[in-house]
Scaffold this motif. Structure first.
Motif, mmCIF file in Angstrom:
data_model
loop_
_atom_site.group_PDB
_atom_site.id
_atom_site.type_symbol
_atom_site.label_atom_id
_atom_site.label_comp_id
_atom_site.label_asym_id
_atom_site.label_seq_id
_atom_site.Cartn_x
_atom_site.Cartn_y
_atom_site.Cartn_z
ATOM 1 N N VAL A 170 0.864 -1.181 0.000
ATOM 2 C CA VAL A 170 0.000 0.000 0.000
ATOM 3 C C VAL A 170 0.894 1.221 0.000
ATOM 4 C CG1 VAL A 170 -1.788 1.269 1.233
ATOM 5 C CG2 VAL A 170 -1.810 -1.220 1.258
ATOM 6 N N GLY A 171 0.737 2.065 -1.008
ATOM 7 C CA GLY A 171 1.543 3.274 -1.104
ATOM 8 C C GLY A 171 3.025 2.992 -1.290
ATOM 9 N N GLY A 172 3.366 1.899 -1.950
ATOM 10 C CA GLY A 172 4.764 1.566 -2.207
ATOM 11 C C GLY A 172 5.463 0.873 -1.054
ATOM 12 N N ARG A 173 4.764 0.649 0.050
ATOM 13 C CA ARG A 173 5.363 -0.021 1.212
ATOM 14 C C ARG A 173 4.638 -1.329 1.482
ATOM 15 N NH1 ARG A 173 4.863 4.368 5.733
ATOM 16 N NH2 ARG A 173 2.760 4.028 5.019
ATOM 17 N N LEU A 174 5.369 -2.299 2.010
ATOM 18 C CA LEU A 174 4.783 -3.587 2.332
ATOM 19 C C LEU A 174 3.908 -3.458 3.566
ATOM 20 C CD1 LEU A 174 4.655 -6.690 1.886
ATOM 21 C CD2 LEU A 174 6.580 -6.851 3.462
ATOM 22 N N LEU A 175 2.619 -3.791 3.417
ATOM 23 C CA LEU A 175 1.716 -3.825 4.564
ATOM 24 C C LEU A 175 1.819 -5.175 5.256
ATOM 25 C CD1 LEU A 175 -0.546 -2.424 6.182
ATOM 26 C CD2 LEU A 175 -2.158 -3.507 4.629
ATOM 27 N N GLY A 176 1.885 -6.243 4.499
ATOM 28 C CA GLY A 176 1.996 -7.593 5.049
ATOM 29 C C GLY A 176 1.171 -8.572 4.248
ATOM 30 N N GLY A 177 0.899 -9.708 4.853
ATOM 31 C CA GLY A 177 0.095 -10.741 4.222
ATOM 32 C C GLY A 177 -1.360 -10.622 4.614
ATOM 33 N N LEU A 178 -2.093 -11.706 4.418
ATOM 34 C CA LEU A 178 -3.515 -11.715 4.731
ATOM 35 C C LEU A 178 -3.762 -11.502 6.220
ATOM 36 C CD1 LEU A 178 -6.468 -12.157 3.955
ATOM 37 C CD2 LEU A 178 -6.079 -14.606 4.186
ATOM 38 N N ASP A 179 -2.959 -12.105 7.071
ATOM 39 C CA ASP A 179 -3.165 -11.958 8.512
ATOM 40 C C ASP A 179 -2.994 -10.514 8.966
ATOM 41 O OD1 ASP A 179 -0.479 -12.052 7.917
ATOM 42 O OD2 ASP A 179 0.076 -13.248 9.666
ATOM 43 N N ARG A 180 -1.981 -9.841 8.455
ATOM 44 C CA ARG A 180 -1.750 -8.436 8.809
ATOM 45 C C ARG A 180 -2.854 -7.545 8.243
ATOM 46 N NH1 ARG A 180 -0.533 -4.334 11.684
ATOM 47 N NH2 ARG A 180 0.788 -2.752 10.769
ATOM 48 N N LEU A 181 -3.272 -7.822 7.009
ATOM 49 C CA LEU A 181 -4.348 -7.050 6.389
ATOM 50 C C LEU A 181 -5.641 -7.178 7.195
ATOM 51 C CD1 LEU A 181 -5.189 -5.355 3.838
ATOM 52 C CD2 LEU A 181 -6.017 -7.517 2.910
ATOM 53 N N MET A 182 -5.970 -8.389 7.634
ATOM 54 C CA MET A 182 -7.171 -8.602 8.436
ATOM 55 C C MET A 182 -7.070 -7.897 9.787
ATOM 56 S SD MET A 182 -9.372 -10.274 6.690
ATOM 57 C CE MET A 182 -10.508 -10.854 7.917
ATOM 58 N N ALA A 183 -5.897 -7.960 10.408
ATOM 59 C CA ALA A 183 -5.715 -7.311 11.710
ATOM 60 C C ALA A 183 -5.881 -5.800 11.602
ATOM 61 C CB ALA A 183 -4.339 -7.656 12.273
ATOM 62 N N VAL A 184 -5.310 -5.209 10.566
ATOM 63 C CA VAL A 184 -5.410 -3.765 10.366
ATOM 64 C C VAL A 184 -6.853 -3.380 10.033
ATOM 65 C CG1 VAL A 184 -4.628 -1.862 8.890
ATOM 66 C CG2 VAL A 184 -3.002 -3.533 9.696
ATOM 67 N N HIS A 185 -7.538 -4.218 9.270
ATOM 68 C CA HIS A 185 -8.941 -3.950 8.923
ATOM 69 C C HIS A 185 -9.826 -4.028 10.158
ATOM 70 C CE1 HIS A 185 -12.725 -3.916 6.836
ATOM 71 N NE2 HIS A 185 -13.002 -5.160 7.193
ATOM 72 N N ILE A 186 -9.652 -5.057 10.974
ATOM 73 C CA ILE A 186 -10.487 -5.225 12.165
ATOM 74 C C ILE A 186 -10.251 -4.095 13.160
ATOM 75 C CG2 ILE A 186 -10.840 -6.703 14.197
ATOM 76 C CD1 ILE A 186 -10.424 -9.096 12.272
ATOM 77 N N SER A 187 -9.006 -3.632 13.266
ATOM 78 C CA SER A 187 -8.708 -2.549 14.211
ATOM 79 C C SER A 187 -9.174 -1.187 13.704
ATOM 80 C CB SER A 187 -7.207 -2.496 14.508
ATOM 81 O OG SER A 187 -6.498 -2.077 13.357
ATOM 82 N N GLY A 188 -9.601 -1.101 12.439
ATOM 83 C CA GLY A 188 -10.110 0.156 11.897
ATOM 84 C C GLY A 188 -9.033 1.057 11.313
ATOM 85 N N GLU A 189 -7.827 0.561 11.172
ATOM 86 C CA GLU A 189 -6.718 1.372 10.655
ATOM 87 C C GLU A 189 -6.539 1.265 9.150
ATOM 88 O OE1 GLU A 189 -3.292 0.072 12.776
ATOM 89 O OE2 GLU A 189 -4.236 0.347 14.726
ATOM 90 N N GLU A 201 -4.645 7.584 2.765
ATOM 91 C CA GLU A 201 -3.348 8.248 2.716
ATOM 92 C C GLU A 201 -2.560 7.842 1.472
ATOM 93 O OE1 GLU A 201 0.777 7.864 5.180
ATOM 94 O OE2 GLU A 201 -1.076 7.937 6.356
ATOM 95 N N ALA A 202 -2.728 6.605 1.031
ATOM 96 C CA ALA A 202 -2.018 6.118 -0.162
ATOM 97 C C ALA A 202 -2.680 6.567 -1.461
ATOM 98 C CB ALA A 202 -1.935 4.591 -0.131
ATOM 99 N N GLY A 203 -3.896 7.110 -1.369
ATOM 100 C CA GLY A 203 -4.583 7.570 -2.565
ATOM 101 C C GLY A 203 -5.421 6.489 -3.232
ATOM 102 N N ALA A 204 -5.694 5.406 -2.515
ATOM 103 C CA ALA A 204 -6.490 4.330 -3.074
ATOM 104 C C ALA A 204 -7.982 4.545 -2.839
ATOM 105 C CB ALA A 204 -6.057 2.990 -2.476
ATOM 106 N N LEU A 205 -8.330 5.360 -1.840
ATOM 107 C CA LEU A 205 -9.723 5.691 -1.550
ATOM 108 C C LEU A 205 -9.874 7.208 -1.560
ATOM 109 C CD1 LEU A 205 -10.724 3.383 1.431
ATOM 110 C CD2 LEU A 205 -11.594 3.300 -0.877
ATOM 111 N N TRP A 206 -11.008 7.680 -2.065
ATOM 112 C CA TRP A 206 -11.235 9.123 -2.116
ATOM 113 C C TRP A 206 -12.315 9.584 -1.160
ATOM 114 C CZ3 TRP A 206 -10.528 6.360 -6.713
ATOM 115 C CH2 TRP A 206 -9.312 6.607 -7.342
ATOM 116 N N LEU A 207 -13.061 8.667 -0.603
ATOM 117 C CA LEU A 207 -14.169 9.058 0.276
ATOM 118 C C LEU A 207 -13.761 9.215 1.696
ATOM 119 C CD1 LEU A 207 -16.885 6.751 -1.256
ATOM 120 C CD2 LEU A 207 -16.501 9.162 -1.698
#
Length: 130
Positions: free
Chosen positions: A98-117, A124-130
């Protein structure tokens, strides 16, 4: 019709046959590594995974459900990814950038999603505009 092999607790498992001289796998072609590096630099969200991998599909569907259209790059294995990531090791597929930096794998993506981050990171990376 298939014949079932009867179970016998006293029977030893057959030894796995391995070739006597196993050559190390060939190094990955430089073209794929450069393609991954270029995609990570150009696109706000990149998913790097194996072809037909169910985990890559889950990552893609989660991001699409949030309104992000990730670029998906399929590679043969983790060796192509090692040259893209700083430090080079410890990266499992599917990998989410995301934004040229490694966020992680599926486990990290799920953890960040569940925490609301995840949504603020995507904005911030420009992938969402809303």
């Amino acid at each position: 019709m298939y014949q079932a092999i009867p179970y016998n607790a006293n029977r030893a498992w057959p030894a796995a046959s391995r070739p006597a001289t196993a050559a190390p796998p060939p190094p990955p072609p430089r073209g794929e590594e450069e393609e991954v590096r270029r995609a990570v630099a150009e696109c706000p969200v990149v998913v790097v995974g194996r072809s037909g991998c169910c985990l890559s599909h889950v990552v893609k569907r989660l991001l699409q459900g949030l309104g992000v259209n990730p670029a998906v790059h399929e590679v043969a294995g983790e060796a192509e990814l090692a040259g893209v990531v700083a430090g080079g090791g410890g990266v499992a597929l599917p990998a989410v950038f995301v934004g040229g930096r490694l966020l992680g794998g599926l486990d990290r993506l799920m953890a960040v999603h569940i925490s609301g981050e995840l949504v603020p990171i995507l904005k911030e990376a420009g992938a969402l505009w809303l």
